[in-house]
Design a protein around this motif. Structure first.
Motif, PDB file in Angstrom:
ATOM      1  N   ASP A  83      12.980  -7.460 -17.188  1.00  0.00           N
ATOM      2  CA  ASP A  83      14.365  -7.442 -17.678  1.00  0.00           C
ATOM      3  C   ASP A  83      14.635  -8.768 -18.386  1.00  0.00           C
ATOM      4  O   ASP A  83      13.926  -9.753 -18.154  1.00  0.00           O
ATOM      5  N   PRO A  84      15.660  -8.804 -19.231  1.00  0.00           N
ATOM      6  CA  PRO A  84      15.938 -10.039 -19.971  1.00  0.00           C
ATOM      7  C   PRO A  84      16.537 -11.139 -19.092  1.00  0.00           C
ATOM      8  O   PRO A  84      17.666 -11.588 -19.296  1.00  0.00           O
ATOM      9  N   ASP A  85      15.778 -11.533 -18.094  1.00  0.00           N
ATOM     10  CA  ASP A  85      16.213 -12.573 -17.163  1.00  0.00           C
ATOM     11  C   ASP A  85      14.957 -13.316 -16.704  1.00  0.00           C
ATOM     12  O   ASP A  85      14.059 -12.725 -16.112  1.00  0.00           O
ATOM     13  N   GLU A  86      14.922 -14.602 -16.976  1.00  0.00           N
ATOM     14  CA  GLU A  86      13.720 -15.386 -16.688  1.00  0.00           C
ATOM     15  C   GLU A  86      13.361 -15.365 -15.202  1.00  0.00           C
ATOM     16  O   GLU A  86      12.190 -15.286 -14.829  1.00  0.00           O
ATOM     17  N   LYS A  87      14.365 -15.401 -14.325  1.00  0.00           N
ATOM     18  CA  LYS A  87      14.102 -15.402 -12.883  1.00  0.00           C
ATOM     19  C   LYS A  87      13.519 -14.072 -12.420  1.00  0.00           C
ATOM     20  O   LYS A  87      12.618 -14.038 -11.573  1.00  0.00           O
ATOM     21  N   VAL A  88      14.028 -12.975 -12.971  1.00  0.00           N
ATOM     22  CA  VAL A  88      13.502 -11.641 -12.619  1.00  0.00           C
ATOM     23  C   VAL A  88      12.054 -11.516 -13.080  1.00  0.00           C
ATOM     24  O   VAL A  88      11.190 -11.038 -12.338  1.00  0.00           O
ATOM     25  N   ILE A  89      11.799 -11.955 -14.308  1.00  0.00           N
ATOM     26  CA  ILE A  89      10.436 -11.895 -14.846  1.00  0.00           C
ATOM     27  C   ILE A  89       9.490 -12.710 -13.972  1.00  0.00           C
ATOM     28  O   ILE A  89       8.412 -12.246 -13.579  1.00  0.00           O
ATOM     29  N   GLN A  90       9.896 -13.940 -13.647  1.00  0.00           N
ATOM     30  CA  GLN A  90       9.048 -14.815 -12.851  1.00  0.00           C
ATOM     31  C   GLN A  90       8.804 -14.254 -11.455  1.00  0.00           C
ATOM     32  O   GLN A  90       7.686 -14.305 -10.935  1.00  0.00           O
ATOM     33  N   ALA A  91       9.844 -13.674 -10.849  1.00  0.00           N
ATOM     34  CA  ALA A  91       9.701 -13.092  -9.504  1.00  0.00           C
ATOM     35  C   ALA A  91       8.723 -11.921  -9.518  1.00  0.00           C
ATOM     36  O   ALA A  91       7.859 -11.812  -8.639  1.00  0.00           O
ATOM     37  N   ASN A  92       8.854 -11.033 -10.510  1.00  0.00           N
ATOM     38  CA  ASN A  92       7.960  -9.874 -10.595  1.00  0.00           C
ATOM     39  C   ASN A  92       6.520 -10.285 -10.872  1.00  0.00           C
ATOM     40  O   ASN A  92       5.584  -9.758 -10.268  1.00  0.00           O
ATOM     41  N   ILE A  93       6.329 -11.220 -11.805  1.00  0.00           N
ATOM     42  CA  ILE A  93       4.977 -11.669 -12.146  1.00  0.00           C
ATOM     43  C   ILE A  93       4.325 -12.361 -10.950  1.00  0.00           C
ATOM     44  O   ILE A  93       3.137 -12.161 -10.669  1.00  0.00           O
ATOM     45  N   THR A  94       5.097 -13.149 -10.217  1.00  0.00           N
ATOM     46  CA  THR A  94       4.559 -13.826  -9.029  1.00  0.00           C
ATOM     47  C   THR A  94       4.069 -12.801  -8.006  1.00  0.00           C
ATOM     48  O   THR A  94       2.979 -12.947  -7.436  1.00  0.00           O
ATOM     49  N   LYS A  95       4.865 -11.744  -7.776  1.00  0.00           N
ATOM     50  CA  LYS A  95       4.444 -10.680  -6.852  1.00  0.00           C
ATOM     51  C   LYS A  95       3.162 -10.007  -7.346  1.00  0.00           C
ATOM     52  O   LYS A  95       2.269  -9.694  -6.556  1.00  0.00           O
ATOM     53  N   ALA A  96       3.094  -9.764  -8.657  1.00  0.00           N
ATOM     54  CA  ALA A  96       1.911  -9.103  -9.230  1.00  0.00           C
ATOM     55  C   ALA A  96       0.667  -9.968  -9.089  1.00  0.00           C
ATOM     56  O   ALA A  96      -0.423  -9.459  -8.776  1.00  0.00           O
ATOM     57  N   LEU A  97       0.807 -11.285  -9.294  1.00  0.00           N
ATOM     58  CA  LEU A  97      -0.359 -12.166  -9.267  1.00  0.00           C
ATOM     59  C   LEU A  97      -0.938 -12.340  -7.865  1.00  0.00           C
ATOM     60  O   LEU A  97      -2.094 -12.739  -7.726  1.00  0.00           O
ATOM     61  N   TYR A  98      -0.149 -12.043  -6.827  1.00  0.00           N
ATOM     62  CA  TYR A  98      -0.700 -12.039  -5.469  1.00  0.00           C
ATOM     63  C   TYR A  98      -1.676 -10.875  -5.275  1.00  0.00           C
ATOM     64  O   TYR A  98      -2.500 -10.909  -4.370  1.00  0.00           O
ATOM     65  N   LEU A  99      -1.556  -9.841  -6.102  1.00  0.00           N
ATOM     66  CA  LEU A  99      -2.352  -8.619  -5.928  1.00  0.00           C
ATOM     67  C   LEU A  99      -3.598  -8.586  -6.801  1.00  0.00           C
ATOM     68  O   LEU A  99      -4.369  -7.627  -6.735  1.00  0.00           O
ATOM     69  N   ALA A 100      -3.796  -9.603  -7.652  1.00  0.00           N
ATOM     70  CA  ALA A 100      -4.913  -9.587  -8.595  1.00  0.00           C
ATOM     71  C   ALA A 100      -5.512 -10.984  -8.731  1.00  0.00           C
ATOM     72  O   ALA A 100      -4.922 -11.976  -8.291  1.00  0.00           O
TER      73      ALA A 100
END
Length: 201
Positions: A83-100
């Motif tokens: 979504d157009p929100d830097e905090k949302v993007i960062q939160a989602n990417i951080t969760k994703a990077l724990y899985l890969a």
């Protein structure tokens, strides 16, 4: 004397039968008790929204395909839901990077360097993903997977639907709050990412 001897034999036979019956009953009771305890240890109760739900324990081998597919689905949801929100993007990417592994971090760094996330924020763009199917081969380790998904990129004037196909491998790691399935995606690559249709809003 004959009557005493017959009575003694009768009492002895009766006593032997009672003892054998008691031992059999105790053995059966112990067997049933241990079996019931073993069954109860395989059951847990989860409290959800004020309701007690019964769950059963099982070997991980039985659940590997289901857990692996859900792991891939979760990773793609986190990585591609923006979504157009830097905090949302960062939160989602951080969760994703724990899985890969580093292959996902490399992809993220490339997108960031090319200004992809900055364009999402500047253009008030939302990106959603729907995972259509996940194919996992559990016959060989590490487990190969291929993910088929549809991306929707919602702009102020149009909605773009894109076909997304990715592939990679998964290996086992320790479970944690950040990685509940205990898998790590490796060698993740995008095979296809093309436009399907554009609709004006």
């Amino acid at each position: 004397m004959k009557n005493i001897d017959t009575a003694f034999r009768s009492i002895r036979s009766f006593a032997v039968i009672v003892v054998i019956g008691s031992v059999s009953l105790c053995g059966f009771t112990l067997y049933k008790s241990f079996r019931l305890v073993a069954e109860m240890q395989n059951k847990i109760y989860i409290l959800a929204n004020g309701k007690a739900l019964e769950a059963y324990a099982s070997d991980r081998k039985e659940n590997i395909p289901v857990e692996a597919r859900d792991h891939v689905r979760m990773f793609h949801q986190y990585f591609f839901t923006l979504d157009p929100d830097e905090k949302v993007i960062q939160a989602n990417i951080t969760k994703a990077l724990y899985l890969a592994d580093a292959s996902a971090k490399r992809e993220y760094d490339n997108l960031k360097e090319n200004g992809y996330y900055a364009n999402i924020i500047a253009g008030n763009i939302s990106q959603q993903i729907k995972v259509d199917s996940v194919m996992v081969n559990t016959n060989e380790y590490p487990y190969y997977f291929r993910c088929y998904a549809t991306q929707n990129i919602i702009r102020t004037t149009s909605t773009v639907s894109r076909s997304l196909i990715t592939e990679g491998y998964m290996r086992n790691v320790s479970r944690s709050d950040n990685n509940p399935h205990g898998f790590l995606i490796e060698r993740w690559t995008t095979i296809e990412n093309r436009d399907l249709k554009i609709e004006n809003r």
